[in-house]
Design a protein around this motif. Structure first.
Motif, short mmCIF file in Angstrom:
data_model
loop_
_atom_site.label_atom_id
_atom_site.label_comp_id
_atom_site.label_asym_id
_atom_site.label_seq_id
_atom_site.Cartn_x
_atom_site.Cartn_y
_atom_site.Cartn_z
N THR A 53 6.46 6.44 4.77
CA THR A 53 5.17 5.99 4.25
C THR A 53 4.25 7.20 4.10
O THR A 53 4.51 8.28 4.63
CB THR A 53 4.50 4.99 5.20
N ARG A 83 7.39 5.16 -5.44
CA ARG A 83 6.81 4.29 -4.42
C ARG A 83 7.43 2.91 -4.55
O ARG A 83 7.45 2.33 -5.64
CB ARG A 83 5.29 4.18 -4.63
N HIS A 86 7.07 -1.80 0.81
CA HIS A 86 7.71 -1.64 2.11
C HIS A 86 8.33 -2.96 2.53
O HIS A 86 7.67 -4.00 2.49
CB HIS A 86 6.68 -1.19 3.14
N GLN A 88 9.10 -4.29 5.35
CA GLN A 88 8.58 -5.00 6.53
C GLN A 88 7.06 -5.20 6.54
O GLN A 88 6.56 -6.07 7.22
CB GLN A 88 8.96 -4.27 7.82
N ASP A 89 6.34 -4.35 5.80
CA ASP A 89 4.88 -4.35 5.93
C ASP A 89 4.24 -4.33 4.54
O ASP A 89 4.36 -3.35 3.81
CB ASP A 89 4.45 -3.12 6.74
N ALA A 92 1.99 -1.41 3.48
CA ALA A 92 2.56 -0.07 3.31
C ALA A 92 3.42 0.01 2.05
O ALA A 92 3.82 -1.00 1.48
CB ALA A 92 3.39 0.30 4.53
N ARG A 93 3.66 1.23 1.61
CA ARG A 93 4.58 1.48 0.50
C ARG A 93 5.53 2.56 0.95
O ARG A 93 5.14 3.55 1.54
CB ARG A 93 3.80 1.92 -0.73
N LEU A 94 6.80 2.32 0.67
CA LEU A 94 7.82 3.27 1.08
C LEU A 94 8.06 4.27 -0.04
O LEU A 94 8.37 3.89 -1.17
CB LEU A 94 9.12 2.52 1.41
#
Lengths: 148, 148
Positions: A53, A83, A86, A88-89, A92-94
């Motif tokens: 992240t 980008r 995410h 799980q969240d 957020a962006r992975l």
DNA sequence: TCGAGTGGTCAAGTGGCTTGACTATATGGT
DNA sequence: ACCATATAGTCAAGCCACTTGACCACTCGA
């Protein structure tokens, strides 16, 4: 050990580090990735395994998350990463490397290998290996701050 | 040696270098010189023996002479150095450390010794000495560029 | 469900560095 | 001795990576 010896060791270490950075950067540039700066390499190192992240990256690089976000903007714009949401969240962006990002990482590894092989010519392969082992034992865990 | 080993060695070296820089800077700050940045240390290293000209400094640091001049302005303003007429060349000015500049240099040496002594606790004194010797043998001659 | 905590971005300002232009002195060939 | 060229240094303006400050979206425990 005298203070001046410690200073000489420090100076040598920092000189080698600066030289290494410069030469890896030159090697990466020569391999066709001319639009990157040395700082990007440290970001790539963090992104390489499984993505990260922006906040992770900021902590790793020892900068604000705004600066990290800006850096991600740049490498995304240049096609080295993208980008993704995410898993799980939802806040957020992975950030993950693209194929071009991986190619650049391999180029950096090749450039590093070139420099290290130059050292092997001076010290011998065994000495270089010993050097790496000792450095690994005194390397810190925290964020990777630029040397100056 | 595999590329990934070379990369691991490089990463360890750069991590140690970054950590060393940070800790010397912290040590210098703690010893009462809080108005300096790590970059100044490299300037001091060049000024320490006999002084240097702005252009010398610029080459040594790998920056433009304007940047070096600006840096000299700063350390002069803060009382660490002074500009003197150059004994051989009326165009040039010799930048030399003041007593405060020397005190700061000694503080940096003490801080470096502290860090290195921490390494000796991990590796043993002999290993640290060997490390220094090997680094000295692969250290470059040219300008001291920041590690990134 | 509500409030504190966290992930991320937008906006504005900062500071070290660069390029460009200039003056003063040095140096070497004629 | 003179003049062209090179070098030491500074002034001025602009750039760009990074900072601080403010804000919204989403998470999670009480």
């Amino acid at each position: 050990m005298y203070n001046s010896e410690a200073m000489a060791l420090s100076a040598a270490l920092l000189a080698v580090a600066g030289d290494l950075t410069q030469r890896i950067h030159d090697g990466v540039t020569a391999r066709g990735f001319a639009d990157l700066r040395p700082a990007h390499g440290f970001a790539f190192a963090r992104l390489a395994p499984d993505g990260a992240t922006v906040t992770d990256l900021a902590v790793h690089l020892g900068v604000t998350k705004q600066a990290a976000s800006q850096l991600v903007d740049e490498i995304v714009r240049k096609g080295y990463a993208e980008r993704r949401p995410h898993p799980q969240d939802a806040r957020a962006r992975l950030v993950v490397l693209t194929e071009r990002g991986w190619a650049c990482t391999r180029a950096a590894e090749a450039a590093a290998a070139e420099v290290v092989s130059g050292w092997a010519g001076l010290l011998g392969e065994g000495e270089v290996r010993a050097l790496g082992e000792r450095l690994a034992r005194i390397a810190p865990y925290g964020p990777i701050k630029p040397a100056w």
